[in-house]
Design an enzyme around this catalytic site. Sequence first.
Site, mmCIF file in Angstrom:
data_model
loop_
_atom_site.group_PDB
_atom_site.id
_atom_site.type_symbol
_atom_site.label_atom_id
_atom_site.label_comp_id
_atom_site.label_asym_id
_atom_site.label_seq_id
_atom_site.Cartn_x
_atom_site.Cartn_y
_atom_site.Cartn_z
ATOM 1 N N ASP A 48 28.515 40.623 40.817
ATOM 2 C CA ASP A 48 29.723 41.408 40.586
ATOM 3 C C ASP A 48 30.199 41.199 39.156
ATOM 4 O O ASP A 48 30.427 40.065 38.730
ATOM 5 C CB ASP A 48 30.825 40.991 41.560
ATOM 6 C CG ASP A 48 32.100 41.807 41.363
ATOM 7 O OD1 ASP A 48 32.245 42.842 42.038
ATOM 8 O OD2 ASP A 48 32.945 41.408 40.531
ATOM 9 N N TYR A 53 35.588 42.395 31.776
ATOM 10 C CA TYR A 53 35.290 40.964 31.658
ATOM 11 C C TYR A 53 34.669 40.642 30.307
ATOM 12 O O TYR A 53 34.623 39.472 29.909
ATOM 13 C CB TYR A 53 34.341 40.509 32.765
ATOM 14 C CG TYR A 53 34.847 40.683 34.168
ATOM 15 C CD1 TYR A 53 36.190 40.984 34.432
ATOM 16 C CD2 TYR A 53 33.988 40.564 35.251
ATOM 17 C CE1 TYR A 53 36.643 41.152 35.738
ATOM 18 C CE2 TYR A 53 34.426 40.723 36.551
ATOM 19 C CZ TYR A 53 35.755 41.024 36.781
ATOM 20 O OH TYR A 53 36.191 41.196 38.076
ATOM 21 N N LYS A 82 32.730 47.845 37.171
ATOM 22 C CA LYS A 82 34.021 48.503 37.376
ATOM 23 C C LYS A 82 34.456 49.274 36.132
ATOM 24 O O LYS A 82 34.188 48.840 35.006
ATOM 25 C CB LYS A 82 35.090 47.462 37.729
ATOM 26 C CG LYS A 82 34.661 46.493 38.829
ATOM 27 C CD LYS A 82 35.696 45.408 39.060
ATOM 28 C CE LYS A 82 35.166 44.358 40.021
ATOM 29 N NZ LYS A 82 34.245 43.408 39.367
ATOM 30 N N HIS A 113 38.743 49.724 38.737
ATOM 31 C CA HIS A 113 39.193 48.335 38.647
ATOM 32 C C HIS A 113 40.635 48.155 39.118
ATOM 33 O O HIS A 113 40.961 47.193 39.820
ATOM 34 C CB HIS A 113 39.033 47.833 37.211
ATOM 35 C CG HIS A 113 38.858 46.354 37.110
ATOM 36 N ND1 HIS A 113 38.080 45.760 36.139
ATOM 37 C CD2 HIS A 113 39.339 45.333 37.852
ATOM 38 C CE1 HIS A 113 38.101 44.442 36.293
ATOM 39 N NE2 HIS A 113 38.867 44.165 37.332
#
Length: 319
Positions: A48, A53, A82, A113
């Site tokens: 994931d 990020y 996402k 997200h």
Amino acid sequence: MAVKDTVFTLNNGKKIPALALGTWQAGPGEVAKIVEYALTTAGYRHIDCAFAYGNEEEVGRGIAAAIKSGKVTREEIFVTTKVWSTWHDRISEALDVSLKNLGLEYVDMLLIHWPIALNPHGNHPIAPTTPDGGRDVDPNGSYIKMWKDLETIYKTTKKVQAIGVCNCSIPYLEELLKEAEIVPAVNQVELHPQLPQLELVKYCKEKGIICEAFSPLGSSGGPLLKLPTVQKIAEKYKTSPGGILLSYHISGGKVVLAKTVNPARATANSNDLVELSEEDLATLDKVAETEGIRRTSKPKWGVDLKFDDWTDWHPAHWK
């Protein structure tokens, strides 16, 4: 079948591994190594990640190294990423950027997200702010529109094999389902015994949406590992408190994101899983009644996301 090998069936028929390696807050130089290790050594088949990020490229290098080793094939790996809120009006472009970062031709799951549209031309690519310091929400954006764009991509390309959402409360899901042609495959939210969100989980199950749990240990430091109830159940099953907290979700039919950059911890998170009884699941469901609610993911978006189990979630409480 070992618990770590548990798979669920999404509402479109695709299989999803119940245990996922989470990559949020994994720093530079750490991500590729742990992704490769998880796939080649610790038995993970679900990774994931997310554009926001900032480490999709490293995730991609880890996946490529695992495939090159010959111990796993691309088809055996379930990859989730996402679309971030500043890309709300560029969903297709956002997907192409993520695919390039990851070095992949497709992702198995693409998620919205947050059900929030942020200014795509603001003062920061991830967290744009207004002059007074608040989040720069785009009033012309819509998570419904975002979902419609995801549906189009899913129906017209081979770049995604399933689509879903994150951080959606029941009111948001109700609004979405009124307009959706495709029911989201998953809803990824913060879940653990101090935030079981039982009504949300029940609602999603009724609609054919699988819940995915992030922060299953109660976020950084694993504060829930010290809870007496968790430790007592761990002793009963002769496993670790972490194993119980992760098993709580898998035994309850949810995907769980186990975040770590430590190889030993990644292995333990996989090997310490057990099948919990209905009685023990019910006991863990009630932990919040005595220990209190703990929600760690509560960004100040400037809009009400309608979560009713944390009073500070409403902007009227934000100072």
